[in-house]
Design a protein around this motif. Structure first.
Motif, PDB file in Angstrom:
ATOM      1  N   ARG A   1       0.845  -1.202   0.000  1.00 16.77           N
ATOM      2  CA  ARG A   1       0.000   0.000   0.000  1.00 16.77           C
ATOM      3  C   ARG A   1       0.880   1.252   0.000  1.00 16.77           C
ATOM      4  O   ARG A   1       0.638   2.235   0.714  1.00 16.77           O
ATOM      5  CB  ARG A   1      -0.962   0.008   1.183  1.00 16.77           C
ATOM      6  CG  ARG A   1      -2.078   1.045   1.026  1.00 16.77           C
ATOM      7  CD  ARG A   1      -3.346   0.713   1.780  1.00 16.77           C
ATOM      8  NE  ARG A   1      -4.358   1.743   1.647  1.00 16.77           N
ATOM      9  CZ  ARG A   1      -5.088   1.952   0.557  1.00 16.77           C
ATOM     10  NH1 ARG A   1      -4.891   1.186  -0.498  1.00 16.77           N
ATOM     11  NH2 ARG A   1      -5.991   2.896   0.512  1.00 16.77           N
TER      12      ARG A   1
ATOM     13  N   ARG B   1      -2.965   7.346  -0.856  1.00 15.85           N
ATOM     14  CA  ARG B   1      -3.071   6.088  -0.134  1.00 15.85           C
ATOM     15  C   ARG B   1      -3.336   6.377   1.337  1.00 15.85           C
ATOM     16  O   ARG B   1      -2.485   6.907   2.044  1.00 15.85           O
ATOM     17  CB  ARG B   1      -1.785   5.258  -0.287  1.00 15.85           C
ATOM     18  CG  ARG B   1      -1.501   4.821  -1.708  1.00 15.85           C
ATOM     19  CD  ARG B   1      -2.539   3.814  -2.203  1.00 15.85           C
ATOM     20  NE  ARG B   1      -2.271   3.426  -3.593  1.00 15.85           N
ATOM     21  CZ  ARG B   1      -2.832   3.984  -4.647  1.00 15.85           C
ATOM     22  NH1 ARG B   1      -3.691   4.987  -4.497  1.00 15.85           N
ATOM     23  NH2 ARG B   1      -2.541   3.560  -5.861  1.00 15.85           N
TER      24      ARG B   1
ATOM     25  N   ASP C   1      -6.176  -1.751   3.076  1.00 15.56           N
ATOM     26  CA  ASP C   1      -6.702  -2.358   1.857  1.00 15.56           C
ATOM     27  C   ASP C   1      -7.199  -3.766   2.166  1.00 15.56           C
ATOM     28  O   ASP C   1      -7.154  -4.223   3.313  1.00 15.56           O
ATOM     29  CB  ASP C   1      -5.647  -2.364   0.738  1.00 15.56           C
ATOM     30  CG  ASP C   1      -4.394  -3.150   1.100  1.00 15.56           C
ATOM     31  OD1 ASP C   1      -4.474  -4.071   1.936  1.00 15.56           O
ATOM     32  OD2 ASP C   1      -3.324  -2.843   0.547  1.00 15.56           O
TER      33      ASP C   1
ATOM     34  N   ALA D   1      -1.398   2.116   4.756  1.00 14.84           N
ATOM     35  CA  ALA D   1      -0.530   3.110   4.134  1.00 14.84           C
ATOM     36  C   ALA D   1       0.497   3.618   5.132  1.00 14.84           C
ATOM     37  O   ALA D   1       0.257   3.636   6.352  1.00 14.84           O
ATOM     38  CB  ALA D   1      -1.378   4.266   3.607  1.00 14.84           C
TER      39      ALA D   1
ATOM     40  N   SER E   1     -10.738   7.545   3.399  1.00 16.38           N
ATOM     41  CA  SER E   1     -10.028   8.339   2.391  1.00 16.38           C
ATOM     42  C   SER E   1     -10.071   9.806   2.799  1.00 16.38           C
ATOM     43  O   SER E   1     -10.751  10.188   3.758  1.00 16.38           O
ATOM     44  CB  SER E   1     -10.651   8.149   1.007  1.00 16.38           C
ATOM     45  OG  SER E   1     -12.010   8.561   1.018  1.00 16.38           O
TER      46      SER E   1
ATOM     47  N   GLN F   1       2.109   8.999  -8.169  1.00 20.63           N
ATOM     48  CA  GLN F   1       1.526   7.777  -7.627  1.00 20.63           C
ATOM     49  C   GLN F   1       1.443   6.695  -8.694  1.00 20.63           C
ATOM     50  O   GLN F   1       1.694   5.512  -8.416  1.00 20.63           O
ATOM     51  CB  GLN F   1       0.133   8.063  -7.065  1.00 20.63           C
ATOM     52  CG  GLN F   1      -0.551   6.848  -6.453  1.00 20.63           C
ATOM     53  CD  GLN F   1       0.185   6.321  -5.243  1.00 20.63           C
ATOM     54  OE1 GLN F   1       0.435   7.050  -4.289  1.00 20.63           O
ATOM     55  NE2 GLN F   1       0.556   5.047  -5.280  1.00 20.63           N
TER      56      GLN F   1
ATOM     57  N   ASP G   1       3.190   2.933  -8.465  1.00 18.67           N
ATOM     58  CA  ASP G   1       2.454   1.690  -8.689  1.00 18.67           C
ATOM     59  C   ASP G   1       3.102   0.856  -9.783  1.00 18.67           C
ATOM     60  O   ASP G   1       3.173  -0.377  -9.681  1.00 18.67           O
ATOM     61  CB  ASP G   1       0.999   1.998  -9.063  1.00 18.67           C
ATOM     62  CG  ASP G   1       0.183   2.499  -7.886  1.00 18.67           C
ATOM     63  OD1 ASP G   1       0.578   2.221  -6.733  1.00 18.67           O
ATOM     64  OD2 ASP G   1      -0.837   3.173  -8.108  1.00 18.67           O
TER      65      ASP G   1
ATOM     66  N   ASP H   1      -6.395   2.720  -7.368  1.00 22.19           N
ATOM     67  CA  ASP H   1      -5.664   1.872  -6.434  1.00 22.19           C
ATOM     68  C   ASP H   1      -5.722   0.433  -6.940  1.00 22.19           C
ATOM     69  O   ASP H   1      -6.802  -0.080  -7.229  1.00 22.19           O
ATOM     70  CB  ASP H   1      -6.308   1.976  -5.054  1.00 22.19           C
ATOM     71  CG  ASP H   1      -5.489   1.277  -3.969  1.00 22.19           C
ATOM     72  OD1 ASP H   1      -4.744   0.347  -4.305  1.00 22.19           O
ATOM     73  OD2 ASP H   1      -5.619   1.657  -2.796  1.00 22.19           O
TER      74      ASP H   1
END
Length: 1027
Positions: free
Chosen positions: A449, A456, A460, A466, A500, A726, A730, A752
């Motif tokens: 994460r 983040r 998850d 995160a 979030s 981001q 990833d 995500d």
């Protein structure tokens, strides 16, 4: 194509598709039962990576070999073949004995390889910095100071290697011989940017840049290049405020819009005012509008941006590595593993830190490394291995000594002395004997994460959170000829709930996920703490988030969820940091330590005295605020200070040695402030807030001003630059494929990866639900797909597209609109296979604004044409009346008698008006109706994006497990159309299905349908988000 769910109450029928090979049959064809190279080591392994490597570019390929004194000791060298798909080969040195290594560049290691749109790049470490060591200088820890990306093209590789050598030539030789010296290899070159027609115009940009579009000598001669970071220079893309002018915005904007202006014909649906505005904008800056860029140039530009962000991430200062030891595991874990290896049947997958009591009685050398003969990457904790994906090709090839596992975090070692005369009355004050102390702070930031502050948050579905960081303090003290080693571990991590936070203001409100039930929150929280308790022992939560105001709902939910979990190994404490320390009275944090005094005593710390284990740590503090940065670092430093005092007092060093502004106090504060700054820079992009208190022990106005500036910088980053960064993270970590950048160009954000996986499960469940609800007993399900499509039939381009489910049985097609919130079928239409007259497949372009949405390979769809003679449409009406066929018979007959030709699909005529007394049900039935009779109707579908990193995410496909998985939207469409065609032929006893290949919506149509305002809006946003 891939089976999504294994259990289905409805039987399925497998339709053989041509050209698809069963994976199982391939495995039974006779595969050699040997271990892969990654799982084998030579008889005399080299467990440590090479600390110096030479890199050489020749026309044969890109070569690497260890830089050792004797060339005869080198048996094998590494070769990269040229090209985007160039292979990695290990060849004997004797095969290429004619290589001239005098022109080679020296690098400190290989970070990995990135294969992008146009080129592949080997990223190497060209600058390193000594950050600290673990117990001894032979166990050095380095941070990456500079890195360069070497393209797998001869001319480009020569340029980068020459730049590295040029910088090396400007570095004093004495620095070269110092292992911990500054970076001698930071490359920095000026560039010439080629025009779109292949020519070049000489420029002198302020920042370094490289572009490799075609591997031809002429192209490389027309530009200079640099894919290097330079920590001493300005970052790429930086512009000064003095250079901002109207052309600063107009030029880049027109650069992105020029292809649309050049190719698009006047749109009949655009008002004349829009055309006038577009012409005015063209005329205002006609001198700066370039020729339309090709797809390769767009991708090359994107490659540049990806590389800059990747190198930026690796050269922030927090990427750590060591050549000689495993830095990813704590000292106590290593001792625990050594104890396990003494057993007859050791557990190789041990996760617990707790040392067995039977082993504590034995002597243990703290320098022992578990599995010391294995390659370093095999011993590394994958939770903290940030370049695992980038080095996977090296591991698969068994190139162990070229793999340097890199961890993100922080490390610093400081040495100081304490006067023995202040702590021992038997020592004369005139002697002033000093006690040497070595203190190390090392933080390990998890890659699970991983990401940036507002991208983040929370937990998850894998129960990872995160900004998870394990911080270990290691202290080594020699007193009265006894060597004492102490360690203490703390962890931090985002509040482990689904939540979030939007980053468009300075203090945004945290939002709990509304699509998660309390049972899901508790279940995921339990899995998170099961892992943490299993590793560290009892977890003591210290929640520093506010109990009032914006943070209160999240804090309350956290407390209630922990209570619902009801775990005896998890304790929870609330401590409203801002409320308790109001007025900047940070010294009052001592009250929290007093409250937790019993917990400190129970947890303990690891203490080794002359190889004898005297105590161990049996629990851990899990500290969090909202960001797990500023407040968390202040409290962690206070806890570490308290433990440090206890550790020193246990060997007879008085507590008052840490009072006032002693040497210990200065060093301690500085190290913990640096730790907070680095973790903050990695997660939020700026240094930590409240670091003035951590560094000096007091809060002042200057610190408050500094925090305000950092807060504004954080808002800017989270609003603009963090979105693309981001996506790069990833991709680097292997969570997403290159398709993440196509998604970013469309949405200017990315999804995500765990949300994609969860979405795939939801889609799979929807397909299963639809098949069980709609298919009669005498029909067998063949396949099911989730696709995009217009809400209405006989429509290809519309403002609103919805996700539809398409079921293929042995008798019919089912076109379903599904309510994912209610988990129910909203409306469906059943089309008998024999009524299908034609299938068209081809490009389905919905937007011309970005590169990814213009690519036919990734934007494909199909249109099914069928006769309205046997179709049936039903809606969920919560009433007996739910079919539209009978209720709309009158409208259908009117449409059928209109005399229109059946060769062209017609939109069915509907009643002109609905009376005021009409019910909502009547409106639903009216909108869902199709004209009956022999009129042709079309249903358009667009394939969902395919992401190879999450293979079953985008295609909710049910059916034959032997089918191959599509790698693009076009392949998905081909497989779907082939399945429908085959089912049709079986149903009609061999009648051939007409399949036409032509664009569903061409690029020209999409351009005409896109307004100039949409183009301007996207251009401005892209300029801000992507640069």
């Amino acid at each position: 194509m891939k089976r999504i769910f294994n259990k289905s109450k409805k039987p399925t029928l497998t339709i053989p598709l041509p050209g698809l090979t069963s994976v199982a049959s391939a495995l039974h064809a006779g595969v050699a039962a040997t271990l892969l190279p990654k799982f084998t080591v030579p008889p005399l392994p080299h467990p440590c990576p090479y600390s110096r490597i030479l890199v050489l570019a020749t026309k044969k390929g890109l070569f690497f070999r260890p830089d050792i004194d004797s060339h005869s000791d080198v048996q094998n060298i590494l070769k990269f073949e040229w090209g985007k798909e160039g292979r990695i080969l290990e060849i004997p040195d004797s095969v290429e004995d004619d290589l001239d290594w005098t022109s080679a560049a020296r690098v400190w290691g290989i970070i990995g390889i990135m294969r992008l749109y146009c080129d592949a790049f080997v990223i190497v470490i060209t600058g390193r910095k000594h950050s600290g060591h673990l117990l001894h200088e032979s166990r050095m820890v380095y941070s990456i100071k500079a890195a360069s990306a070497i393209p797998l093209h001869y001319e480009g590789a020569k340029l980068v290697i020459s730049a590295i050598n040029a910088k090396h030539a400007r570095t004093p030789a004495v620095v070269m011989s110092t292992p911990s010296g500054p970076n001698p290899f930071e490359a920095n070159m000026m560039a010439k940017t080629p025009s779109s027609k292949g020519g070049s115009t000489s420029t002198k940009p302020r920042v370094t840049k490289i572009k490799f579009l075609e591997p031809t000598k002429a192209d490389y001669e027309s530009r200079e290049s640099d894919y290097s970071s330079d920590s001493s220079g300005p970052s790429s893309g930086t512009s000064s405020p003095g250079n901002i002018s109207p052309t600063y915005l107009v030029k880049p904007l027109h650069s992105r819009l020029a292809s649309w202006h050049h190719e698009a014909a006047p749109s009949p649906i655009e008002p004349s005012a829009d055309q006038s505005l577009e012409n005015k904008l063209k005329k205002a800056s006609a001198v700066t509008i370039p020729e339309p860029e090709m797809a390769e140039e767009h991708h090359s530009e994107l490659d540049d941006k990806i590389l800059r962000e990747a190198i930026k991430e690796f050269t922030k200062g927090g990427m750590l590595f060591s050549y000689s030891c495993d830095i990813s595991h704590s000292l106590q874990w290593k001792i625990r593993m050594m104890a396990e290896l003494e057993k007859d049947a050791p557990n190789e997958h041990l996760t617990s830190n707790i040392i067995p009591e039977s082993f504590i009685e034995n002597e243990h050398d703290p320098f022992d490394e578990p599995h010391a003969t294995l390659p370093l990457w095999r011993r590394f904790d994958t939770h903290f291995w940030w370049n695992e994906q980038l080095t996977s090709e090296f591991a698969d090839a068994g190139l162990h000594s070229y793999i340097i596992p890199i961890m993100q975090g922080f490390c610093q070692t400081a040495s100081f002395t304490i006067s023995a005369s202040e702590n021992d009355e038997s020592v004369s004050t005139s002697e002033d004997i000093r006690i040497p102390v070595h203190y190390t702070v090392i933080s390990r930031r998890s890659k699970n994460r991983a990401g940036l502050r507002y991208q983040r948050r929370g937990i998850d579905d894998n129960a990872d959170v995160a900004n998870y960081v394990e911080t270990e303090t290691i202290m080594q003290v020699t007193r009265e000829k006894q060597n004492h080693i102490f360690t203490f571990i703390q962890i931090r991590g985002s509040i482990p709930l689904f939540w979030s936070q939007l980053g468009n203001t300075i203090k945004p409100i945290p939002q709990l996920s509304t699509d998660r039930t309390q049972e899901q929150q508790v279940e995921t929280l339990s899995r998170h703490f099961d892992k943490s308790v299993g590793h560290y022992g009892t977890n003591t939560i210290v929640n520093l988030a506010g109990q009032k105001g914006k943070e209160a709902p999240l804090s309350k939910a956290y407390k209630e969820t922990v209570a619902d979990m009801n775990s005896p190994d998890v304790c929870y404490y609330d401590y409203d940091f801002h409320e308790e320390l109001k007025g900047m009275r940070y010294e009052k944090i001592a009250s929290l330590i007093e409250t937790l005094d019993d917990t400190f005593q129970t947890q303990g710390f690891l203490w080794i005295s002359d190889k004898k284990i005297l105590s161990q740590q049996k629990g851990v503090f899990r500290i969090n605020c909202i960001d797990c940065l500023d407040r968390t670092n202040v409290v962690e430093s206070a806890f570490a200070r308290s433990v440090l005092q206890t550790q020193l007092s246990s060997i007879g060093i008085a507590v008052y040695a840490l009072s006032a502004r002693s040497e210990v106090d200065v060093v301690f504060n500085d190290m913990w402030a640096n730790n907070g700054d680095m973790i903050s820079r990695e997660y939020a992009g700026t240094t930590a807030l409240k670091s003035d208190y951590t560094r000096t022990g007091k809060r002042d106005f200057g610190g408050i001003l500094h925090d305000g500036m950092n807060s504004i910088a954080r808002v800017f980053s989270s609003t603009f630059s963090d979105w693309f960064h981001q996506s790069v993270i990833d991709y680097m970590l292997g969570h997403r494929s290159l398709s993440v950048f196509s998604e970013f160009l469309v949405k200017l954000s990315s999804t995500d990866p765990h949300d994609l996986i969860r979405l795939s499960k939801v889609r799979a469940a929807a397909i299963e639900s639809c098949s069980e609800t709609l298919l009669p007993e005498d029909e067998l399900l063949c396949y099911g797909w989730t696709l995009l499509g217009p809400v209405d039939f006989d429509t290809r381009l519309t403002e609103k597209f919805v996700e539809k489910i398409l079921l293929l049985s042995n008798a019919a097609l089912y076109i379903v609109q599904y309510d994912y919130g209610m988990e129910k079928v909203q409306v469906f239409t059943r089309v008998p296979l024999e009524d299908v007259t034609e299938i068209r497949k081809g490009a389905y372009i919905l937007s011309p604004l970005e590169e990814g949405s213009r690519d036919p390979e990734q934007n494909s769809g199909f249109v099914v044409s069928f006769v309205n003679s046997g179709q049936e449409t039903r809606v969920r009406s919560y009433s007996v009346r739910n079919t539209v066929n009978d209720s709309m018979s009158k409208a259908s007959s009117q449409s059928g008698s209109s005399g229109s030709s059946t060769s062209t699909p017609q939109i069915p005529k509907r009643p002109q008006a609905i009376g005021r007394a009409s019910t909502l049900l009547s409106q639903i039935l009216t909108n869902a109706s199709l004209a009956a009779g022999h009129q042709l109707t079309t249903a358009a579908f667009k394939a969902l994006p395919v992401d190879s990193a999450t293979p079953y995410v985008s295609q909710g496909i049910e059916g034959d497990e032997s089918c191959s998985l599509p790698t693009s939207c076009r392949e998905s469409v081909d497989l779907i159309v082939t399945a429908i065609k085959r089912a049709y032929e079986i149903r009609t006893n061999g009648r051939k299905q007409c399949v036409v290949e032509e664009d569903i919506v061409s690029l020209a149509e999409a351009q005409r349908a896109t307004s100039v305002y949409s183009k301007l809006e996207y251009g401005v946003k892209r300029l801000l988000w992507l640069g």
